[in-house]
Each structure stands twice: as structure tokens, then as C-alpha cells.
Design a protein around this motif. Structure first.
Motif, PDB file in Angstrom:
ATOM      1  N   GLY A  13      46.550  40.955  38.826  1.00 61.14           N
ATOM      2  CA  GLY A  13      45.527  41.221  37.776  1.00 61.14           C
ATOM      3  C   GLY A  13      45.610  41.764  36.697  1.00 61.14           C
ATOM      4  N   LEU A  14      44.494  41.645  35.892  1.00 65.45           N
ATOM      5  CA  LEU A  14      44.413  41.797  34.384  1.00 65.45           C
ATOM      6  C   LEU A  14      43.167  42.714  34.227  1.00 65.45           C
ATOM      7  N   TYR A  15      43.583  44.036  34.012  1.00 62.30           N
ATOM      8  CA  TYR A  15      42.279  44.970  33.497  1.00 62.30           C
ATOM      9  C   TYR A  15      42.218  45.335  32.220  1.00 62.30           C
ATOM     10  N   ASP A  17      40.336  47.838  29.848  1.00 62.06           N
ATOM     11  CA  ASP A  17      39.490  48.961  29.689  1.00 62.06           C
ATOM     12  C   ASP A  17      39.112  49.204  30.825  1.00 62.06           C
ATOM     13  N   GLY A  18      39.854  49.272  32.281  1.00 65.43           N
ATOM     14  CA  GLY A  18      39.543  49.467  33.280  1.00 65.43           C
ATOM     15  C   GLY A  18      38.615  48.654  34.142  1.00 65.43           C
ATOM     16  N   GLU A  19      38.184  47.453  33.677  1.00 66.85           N
ATOM     17  CA  GLU A  19      37.635  46.586  34.377  1.00 66.85           C
ATOM     18  C   GLU A  19      38.314  45.221  34.707  1.00 66.85           C
ATOM     19  N   LEU A  20      38.396  45.043  35.745  1.00 64.20           N
ATOM     20  CA  LEU A  20      39.196  43.807  36.142  1.00 64.20           C
ATOM     21  C   LEU A  20      38.644  42.349  35.306  1.00 64.20           C
ATOM     22  N   GLU A  21      39.460  41.881  34.658  1.00 61.34           N
ATOM     23  CA  GLU A  21      39.018  40.610  34.096  1.00 61.34           C
ATOM     24  C   GLU A  21      39.576  39.090  34.832  1.00 61.34           C
ATOM     25  N   THR A  22      40.699  39.300  35.415  1.00 62.04           N
ATOM     26  CA  THR A  22      41.153  38.156  36.184  1.00 62.04           C
ATOM     27  C   THR A  22      42.149  38.602  37.262  1.00 62.04           C
TER      28      THR A  22
END
Length: 72
Positions: A13-15, A17-22
Motif C-alpha cells: 500500500g501507499l500512504y 501524509d498518513g492516508e492510504l492512497e492505494t
């Protein structure tokens, strides 16, 4: 902007700024570049290994990076 590439076994997964993007079994380079282009300039990036037992119990990565259990 901080990017964390989280991976464990066959899941990643790719975060940003702390939020999951994908997330998924693989993140394509084109998807990564599209996300980076949308978000702008990168300040930092890192790769961290997810605790495999934790990932097995949860099945997917959470939306908030603070909830991830990392390998020691």
C-alpha cells in the motif's frame, strides 16, 4: 509531504501524509506516478515492512497509518 510504501508478503500500500492512497497485490509505476503528480512535490519517502501476522489477521491495510503494526 511524507510517503510510506507499506509492504508485507504479497500485499502493498501507499500512504501519503498518513492516508492510504492505494493498496493491492501490486502498485504499478504508472499508478504511483499519477498519484505523485496529483499530490505535488515529495519531501520524504520510505519503505517499511508490515508485520505479516498482523496483516494476515486484518487482510488489508487500514486507512490510517497509525493503525499499522510494523515489523521490528
Amino acid at each position: 509531504m511524507k510517503i510510506v510504501y507499506a509492504r508485507g508478503d504479497d500485499w502493498e500500500g501507499l500512504y501519503i501524509d498518513g492516508e492510504l492512497e492505494t493498496q493491492g497485490h501490486s502498485i504499478s509505476l504508472s499508478e504511483l506516478l499519477d498519484i505523485i503528480k496529483e499530490k505535488g512535490v515529495i519531501e520524504t519517502a520510505e519503505t517499511r515492512m508490515v508485520d505479516l501476522n498482523w496483516l494476515g489477521d486484518h487482510g488489508t491495510l487500514p486507512n490510517n497509518i497509525e493503525e499499522v503494526r510494523w515489523e521490528q
